[in-house]
Write a protein that holds these residues in place. Sequence first.
Motif, PDB file in Angstrom:
ATOM      1  N   THR A   1       0.832  -1.197   0.000  1.00 40.03           N
ATOM      2  CA  THR A   1       0.000   0.000   0.000  1.00 40.03           C
ATOM      3  C   THR A   1       0.869   1.250   0.000  1.00 40.03           C
ATOM      4  O   THR A   1       1.997   1.236   0.485  1.00 40.03           O
ATOM      5  CB  THR A   1      -0.920   0.046   1.237  1.00 40.03           C
ATOM      6  N   TYR A   2       0.319   2.315  -0.572  1.00 40.94           N
ATOM      7  CA  TYR A   2       0.972   3.615  -0.510  1.00 40.94           C
ATOM      8  C   TYR A   2      -0.107   4.669  -0.318  1.00 40.94           C
ATOM      9  O   TYR A   2      -1.303   4.399  -0.514  1.00 40.94           O
ATOM     10  CB  TYR A   2       1.796   3.897  -1.775  1.00 40.94           C
ATOM     11  N   ARG A   3       0.306   5.853   0.101  1.00 42.63           N
ATOM     12  CA  ARG A   3      -0.651   6.927   0.339  1.00 42.63           C
ATOM     13  C   ARG A   3      -0.523   7.971  -0.751  1.00 42.63           C
ATOM     14  O   ARG A   3       0.422   8.756  -0.787  1.00 42.63           O
ATOM     15  CB  ARG A   3      -0.390   7.578   1.709  1.00 42.63           C
ATOM     16  N   GLY A   4      -1.466   7.956  -1.679  1.00 40.73           N
ATOM     17  CA  GLY A   4      -1.524   8.987  -2.695  1.00 40.73           C
ATOM     18  C   GLY A   4      -2.333  10.173  -2.190  1.00 40.73           C
ATOM     19  O   GLY A   4      -2.520  10.364  -0.985  1.00 40.73           O
ATOM     20  N   THR A   5      -2.850  10.932  -3.109  1.00 40.67           N
ATOM     21  CA  THR A   5      -3.653  12.101  -2.718  1.00 40.67           C
ATOM     22  C   THR A   5      -5.117  11.755  -2.552  1.00 40.67           C
ATOM     23  O   THR A   5      -5.880  12.541  -1.982  1.00 40.67           O
ATOM     24  CB  THR A   5      -3.526  13.201  -3.790  1.00 40.67           C
ATOM     25  N   GLY A   6      -5.523  10.581  -3.061  1.00 39.65           N
ATOM     26  CA  GLY A   6      -6.930  10.225  -3.048  1.00 39.65           C
ATOM     27  C   GLY A   6      -7.688  10.792  -4.230  1.00 39.65           C
ATOM     28  O   GLY A   6      -8.855  10.457  -4.451  1.00 39.65           O
TER      29      GLY A   6
ATOM     30  N   THR B   1      -5.670  11.380 -10.048  1.00 40.39           N
ATOM     31  CA  THR B   1      -4.507  11.854 -10.778  1.00 40.39           C
ATOM     32  C   THR B   1      -3.479  10.736 -10.826  1.00 40.39           C
ATOM     33  O   THR B   1      -3.556   9.757 -10.070  1.00 40.39           O
ATOM     34  CB  THR B   1      -3.882  13.084 -10.089  1.00 40.39           C
ATOM     35  N   GLY B   2      -2.488  10.859 -11.708  1.00 36.54           N
ATOM     36  CA  GLY B   2      -1.406   9.891 -11.775  1.00 36.54           C
ATOM     37  C   GLY B   2      -1.895   8.470 -11.956  1.00 36.54           C
ATOM     38  O   GLY B   2      -2.703   8.178 -12.850  1.00 36.54           O
ATOM     39  N   THR B   3      -1.426   7.564 -11.101  1.00 37.18           N
ATOM     40  CA  THR B   3      -1.800   6.156 -11.201  1.00 37.18           C
ATOM     41  C   THR B   3      -3.298   5.968 -11.046  1.00 37.18           C
ATOM     42  O   THR B   3      -3.913   5.166 -11.765  1.00 37.18           O
ATOM     43  CB  THR B   3      -1.061   5.346 -10.116  1.00 37.18           C
ATOM     44  N   THR B   4      -3.907   6.693 -10.118  1.00 37.66           N
ATOM     45  CA  THR B   4      -5.351   6.561  -9.901  1.00 37.66           C
ATOM     46  C   THR B   4      -6.133   6.950 -11.145  1.00 37.66           C
ATOM     47  O   THR B   4      -7.133   6.307 -11.498  1.00 37.66           O
ATOM     48  CB  THR B   4      -5.787   7.420  -8.699  1.00 37.66           C
ATOM     49  N   ALA B   5      -5.695   7.980 -11.841  1.00 39.50           N
ATOM     50  CA  ALA B   5      -6.380   8.387 -13.067  1.00 39.50           C
ATOM     51  C   ALA B   5      -6.301   7.295 -14.120  1.00 39.50           C
ATOM     52  O   ALA B   5      -7.285   7.019 -14.826  1.00 39.50           O
ATOM     53  CB  ALA B   5      -5.778   9.687 -13.600  1.00 39.50           C
ATOM     54  N   VAL B   6      -5.146   6.658 -14.243  1.00 40.07           N
ATOM     55  CA  VAL B   6      -5.009   5.550 -15.195  1.00 40.07           C
ATOM     56  C   VAL B   6      -5.956   4.412 -14.824  1.00 40.07           C
ATOM     57  O   VAL B   6      -6.634   3.834 -15.677  1.00 40.07           O
ATOM     58  CB  VAL B   6      -3.545   5.055 -15.235  1.00 40.07           C
ATOM     59  N   ILE B   7      -6.031   4.092 -13.534  1.00 39.37           N
ATOM     60  CA  ILE B   7      -6.925   3.027 -13.085  1.00 39.37           C
ATOM     61  C   ILE B   7      -8.375   3.359 -13.410  1.00 39.37           C
ATOM     62  O   ILE B   7      -9.110   2.518 -13.953  1.00 39.37           O
ATOM     63  CB  ILE B   7      -6.750   2.799 -11.566  1.00 39.37           C
ATOM     64  N   GLU B   8      -8.796   4.578 -13.089  1.00 45.16           N
ATOM     65  CA  GLU B   8     -10.197   4.943 -13.283  1.00 45.16           C
ATOM     66  C   GLU B   8     -10.580   4.983 -14.761  1.00 45.16           C
ATOM     67  O   GLU B   8     -11.720   4.694 -15.103  1.00 45.16           O
ATOM     68  CB  GLU B   8     -10.476   6.301 -12.619  1.00 45.16           C
ATOM     69  N   ARG B   9      -9.655   5.323 -15.622  1.00 47.09           N
ATOM     70  CA  ARG B   9      -9.956   5.254 -17.065  1.00 47.09           C
ATOM     71  C   ARG B   9     -10.019   3.813 -17.536  1.00 47.09           C
ATOM     72  O   ARG B   9     -10.877   3.442 -18.341  1.00 47.09           O
ATOM     73  CB  ARG B   9      -8.887   6.020 -17.863  1.00 47.09           C
ATOM     74  N   THR B  10      -9.123   2.997 -17.031  1.00 45.99           N
ATOM     75  CA  THR B  10      -9.009   1.621 -17.510  1.00 45.99           C
ATOM     76  C   THR B  10     -10.242   0.797 -17.188  1.00 45.99           C
ATOM     77  O   THR B  10     -10.672  -0.042 -17.998  1.00 45.99           O
ATOM     78  CB  THR B  10      -7.756   0.950 -16.904  1.00 45.99           C
ATOM     79  N   VAL B  11     -10.848   0.999 -16.012  1.00 48.30           N
ATOM     80  CA  VAL B  11     -11.959   0.136 -15.594  1.00 48.30           C
ATOM     81  C   VAL B  11     -13.220   0.360 -16.422  1.00 48.30           C
ATOM     82  O   VAL B  11     -14.189  -0.400 -16.286  1.00 48.30           O
ATOM     83  CB  VAL B  11     -12.277   0.323 -14.097  1.00 48.30           C
ATOM     84  N   HIS B  12     -13.228   1.350 -17.286  1.00 47.82           N
ATOM     85  CA  HIS B  12     -14.373   1.558 -18.179  1.00 47.82           C
ATOM     86  C   HIS B  12     -14.221   0.784 -19.486  1.00 47.82           C
ATOM     87  O   HIS B  12     -15.124   0.808 -20.333  1.00 47.82           O
ATOM     88  CB  HIS B  12     -14.565   3.051 -18.459  1.00 47.82           C
ATOM     89  N   ARG B  13     -13.091   0.089 -19.635  1.00 42.80           N
ATOM     90  CA  ARG B  13     -12.875  -0.719 -20.830  1.00 42.80           C
ATOM     91  C   ARG B  13     -13.292  -2.166 -20.552  1.00 42.80           C
ATOM     92  O   ARG B  13     -13.418  -2.573 -19.403  1.00 42.80           O
ATOM     93  CB  ARG B  13     -11.397  -0.678 -21.224  1.00 42.80           C
ATOM     94  N   PRO B  14     -13.489  -2.954 -21.617  1.00 39.61           N
ATOM     95  CA  PRO B  14     -13.797  -4.371 -21.392  1.00 39.61           C
ATOM     96  C   PRO B  14     -12.629  -5.055 -20.683  1.00 39.61           C
ATOM     97  O   PRO B  14     -11.472  -4.871 -21.056  1.00 39.61           O
ATOM     98  CB  PRO B  14     -13.982  -4.925 -22.815  1.00 39.61           C
ATOM     99  N   PRO B  15     -12.886  -5.850 -19.650  1.00 38.60           N
ATOM    100  CA  PRO B  15     -11.796  -6.479 -18.907  1.00 38.60           C
ATOM    101  C   PRO B  15     -11.182  -7.655 -19.653  1.00 38.60           C
ATOM    102  O   PRO B  15     -11.821  -8.277 -20.507  1.00 38.60           O
ATOM    103  CB  PRO B  15     -12.472  -6.953 -17.620  1.00 38.60           C
ATOM    104  N   LEU B  16      -9.939  -7.954 -19.301  1.00 36.80           N
ATOM    105  CA  LEU B  16      -9.248  -9.113 -19.840  1.00 36.80           C
ATOM    106  C   LEU B  16      -9.862 -10.391 -19.286  1.00 36.80           C
ATOM    107  O   LEU B  16      -9.972 -11.410 -19.970  1.00 36.80           O
ATOM    108  CB  LEU B  16      -7.767  -9.028 -19.451  1.00 36.80           C
TER     109      LEU B  16
END
Length: 427
Positions: A157-162, A165-180
């Motif tokens: 675990t790490y403490r981001g800003t919540g 942005t950054g890694t979280t933004a990539v995650i939130e965009r990715t989960v709207h795509r069809p999953p593997l």
Amino acid sequence: MNSEGPAADDGLRLIPFRGLRYVPERVGSLAAVTSPPYDVVVRPDGLHHLESADPHNIVRLILPQAATPAARHRQAADTLSRWLAEGVLAPDPEPALYVYEQRHCDILQRGVIGALALSEPSEGVVLPHEDVMSDIVADRAALMRTTDANFEPLLLTYRGTGEATGTTAVIERTVHRPPLLATTTEDGFSHRLWPVTDPAELASVDADLARRRALIADGHHRWATYLRLRAEHPGHGPWSYGLVLLIDTARYPLRVRAIHRLLHRLPVAGALTALTATAFRVRRLDTPLPRALEALATAAGESNAFLLAGDGAFHLVDRPDPELLARTVRTDRPEAWRSLDATVLHSTLLDHLWSIPDTPEQIAYIHDTEAAVTQAVRNGGTAVLMHPVREEVVRELAEKGVTMPRKSTSFGPKPATGLVLRSLTLE
């Protein structure tokens, strides 16, 4: 653990890898081939259950069964080779980071799986908070060495800003795509996995994590194993990295649970006899397990407290005499460490009053509360049920470089083992 962390380029470095995954058409279901982490499987019942769920269940790789350790590790390597040859497992076509989601009722956890550049504890990038046992590290090292694989990701675990942005933004965009892949395991958790291969998104994750440091939430023995194997393979190469899942707990807070102790050779009556002659308060609770755990939680808010089980009842042990603690708990550690329930259990009860060595023959560590009680009743031993440590205490000690007694905490939800593996021969 502050959100800024180390200076840029001195923090976490997560690189893509070619994930090794089950081919859905070659197995009964993805859920049937997954497993909890190796140290959460309650043996032997849980092991047999998983082995019978599907002939290709991942437990045959992480907990192979044979007469000797060398034979077990060789069996795992042979099984892995056979499954690759038969097309049961196959590598993804290109290196990727993997966004991983777990969901159950009101629990939602998302993070990124990748190969993390290994760092020494002195560098302060990855912070352990528990001690490890050398025999377990040796066993895990032999398994990884023989199979040339990381079968299950550590949970960091790490403490981001919540913020998104950054890694979280990539995650939130990715989960709207069809999953593997998508599956639901028998514990009710749904699991989804997505690859991230876009250079811009990978660069965004890299820049963000370079400013972070991580706490080991689960997998201390495997982390120690990674470091041992890296030392055996000097120079830059596949052994310089280890498979991890990184979670931003500012965005997705983890749950912290206790890990209980099962004392194989100490009946409850014997445990109580030693306690009643000392400065602990002992109360018998003729209540169901949920009510007994509520009483434990209340007592733990006031002093060190434990719940003993195994004779058909529950016994609440609390309010130790301060003079007893002063005699039995080492004084060269911070007060936050001295007052831990796990510290008092191991120093005062196990070492001083019960004289029980911390060996697998004497003590088992069990995550599931009901399983600990059931096994104690079945085998005539004593289950010592613990109350969870607060996460802020864990972080405070980790940042001071102070390790807790091993198996002091259980962070979760833990990643399911078997969804994506890392073969070092592919790198």
